[in-house]
Design a protein around this motif. Structure first.
Motif, PDB file in Angstrom:
ATOM      1  N   UNK A  76       0.833  -1.199   0.000  1.00 51.47           N
ATOM      2  CA  UNK A  76       0.000   0.000   0.000  1.00 51.47           C
ATOM      3  C   UNK A  76       0.873   1.257   0.000  1.00 51.47           C
ATOM      4  N   UNK A  77       1.959   1.237   0.758  1.00 56.28           N
ATOM      5  CA  UNK A  77       2.882   2.372   0.747  1.00 56.28           C
ATOM      6  C   UNK A  77       3.456   2.604  -0.645  1.00 56.28           C
ATOM      7  N   UNK A  78       3.805   1.531  -1.324  1.00 54.89           N
ATOM      8  CA  UNK A  78       4.325   1.638  -2.688  1.00 54.89           C
ATOM      9  C   UNK A  78       3.256   2.230  -3.599  1.00 54.89           C
ATOM     10  N   UNK A  79       2.023   1.752  -3.450  1.00 53.99           N
ATOM     11  CA  UNK A  79       0.929   2.283  -4.268  1.00 53.99           C
ATOM     12  C   UNK A  79       0.751   3.782  -4.023  1.00 53.99           C
ATOM     13  N   UNK A  80       0.730   4.173  -2.765  1.00 54.86           N
ATOM     14  CA  UNK A  80       0.557   5.590  -2.441  1.00 54.86           C
ATOM     15  C   UNK A  80       1.695   6.396  -3.055  1.00 54.86           C
ATOM     16  N   UNK A  81       2.912   5.921  -2.877  1.00 52.01           N
ATOM     17  CA  UNK A  81       4.085   6.631  -3.397  1.00 52.01           C
ATOM     18  C   UNK A  81       3.995   6.800  -4.908  1.00 52.01           C
ATOM     19  N   UNK A  82       3.628   5.753  -5.612  1.00 48.17           N
ATOM     20  CA  UNK A  82       3.534   5.811  -7.075  1.00 48.17           C
ATOM     21  C   UNK A  82       2.403   6.707  -7.555  1.00 48.17           C
ATOM     22  N   UNK A  83       1.443   6.980  -6.708  1.00 49.92           N
ATOM     23  CA  UNK A  83       0.303   7.820  -7.079  1.00 49.92           C
ATOM     24  C   UNK A  83       0.588   9.309  -6.894  1.00 49.92           C
ATOM     25  N   UNK A  84       1.712   9.637  -6.309  1.00 53.40           N
ATOM     26  CA  UNK A  84       2.034  11.026  -6.006  1.00 53.40           C
ATOM     27  C   UNK A  84       2.781  11.703  -7.144  1.00 53.40           C
ATOM     28  N   UNK A  85       2.732  13.030  -7.145  1.00 53.56           N
ATOM     29  CA  UNK A  85       3.557  13.796  -8.076  1.00 53.56           C
ATOM     30  C   UNK A  85       5.000  13.738  -7.569  1.00 53.56           C
ATOM     31  N   UNK A  86       5.953  14.122  -8.395  1.00 47.38           N
ATOM     32  CA  UNK A  86       7.357  14.073  -7.969  1.00 47.38           C
ATOM     33  C   UNK A  86       7.597  15.001  -6.781  1.00 47.38           C
ATOM     34  N   UNK A  87       6.929  16.123  -6.754  1.00 40.87           N
ATOM     35  CA  UNK A  87       7.061  17.053  -5.634  1.00 40.87           C
ATOM     36  C   UNK A  87       6.506  16.425  -4.343  1.00 40.87           C
ATOM     37  N   UNK A  88       5.354  15.774  -4.466  1.00 39.92           N
ATOM     38  CA  UNK A  88       4.751  15.110  -3.311  1.00 39.92           C
ATOM     39  C   UNK A  88       5.617  13.942  -2.845  1.00 39.92           C
ATOM     40  N   UNK A  89       6.236  13.223  -3.772  1.00 42.71           N
ATOM     41  CA  UNK A  89       7.116  12.108  -3.406  1.00 42.71           C
ATOM     42  C   UNK A  89       8.288  12.594  -2.562  1.00 42.71           C
ATOM     43  N   UNK A  90       8.862  13.712  -2.967  1.00 43.13           N
ATOM     44  CA  UNK A  90       9.979  14.278  -2.224  1.00 43.13           C
ATOM     45  C   UNK A  90       9.549  14.608  -0.793  1.00 43.13           C
ATOM     46  N   UNK A  91       8.392  15.229  -0.641  1.00 42.56           N
ATOM     47  CA  UNK A  91       7.873  15.576   0.679  1.00 42.56           C
ATOM     48  C   UNK A  91       7.586  14.317   1.496  1.00 42.56           C
ATOM     49  N   UNK A  92       7.011  13.307   0.848  1.00 39.69           N
ATOM     50  CA  UNK A  92       6.681  12.028   1.498  1.00 39.69           C
ATOM     51  C   UNK A  92       7.955  11.374   2.050  1.00 39.69           C
ATOM     52  N   UNK A  93       9.010  11.385   1.245  1.00 41.85           N
ATOM     53  CA  UNK A  93      10.282  10.808   1.696  1.00 41.85           C
ATOM     54  C   UNK A  93      10.884  11.602   2.856  1.00 41.85           C
TER      55      UNK A  93
END
Length: 122
Positions: A76-93
């Motif tokens: 599920x974490x992978x799914x959420x991560x893949x659903x984000x924009x690159x900017x959101x991915x950076x913030x998520x990390x």
């Protein structure tokens, strides 16, 4: 976890109704409802369309993790991560790294020494 539960989780995560998903997948609402209730199973083509729509694997939908040994939560974490924009991915990390630092301060980190070295964390 059963397919119906996973579909409910994905619908909730994507803030969709069953009717909306049925329309997108060109299914009758009753057919989708049967998949969610567990009274029927989708054919392979439908399963693939569902997986493609949500950007997940069919293994994820079927809760089959034998090959990856990943838990449903990890998938599920992978799914959420893949659903984000690159900017959101950076913030998520960045947020994940904050949790890791907090755990380390509490002495309960499971962050491996190899990862600390690779990420420049000591």
């Amino acid at each position: 976890m059963k397919l119906g539960d996973i579909l409910k989780e994905l619908l909730c995560l994507h803030d969709m109704t069953q009717k909306q998903l049925a329309e997108v997948l060109d299914l009758s609402p009753s057919a989708l409802g049967n998949y969610i209730q567990g009274s029927r199973e989708p054919d392979y083509g439908t399963l693939i369309r569902i997986a493609d729509y949500f950007h997940v694997t069919t293994d994820f939908l079927l809760n089959h993790t034998q090959r990856t040994n990943a838990s449903h939560e990890e998938e599920l974490l992978i799914h959420i991560f893949r659903s984000l924009t690159s900017e959101q991915r950076e913030f998520y990390l960045e947020q994940g790294q904050i949790f890791i630092r907090q755990n380390r301060k509490k002495g309960s980190s499971s962050f491996s020494p190899a990862l600390r070295k690779d990420k420049g964390v000591s």
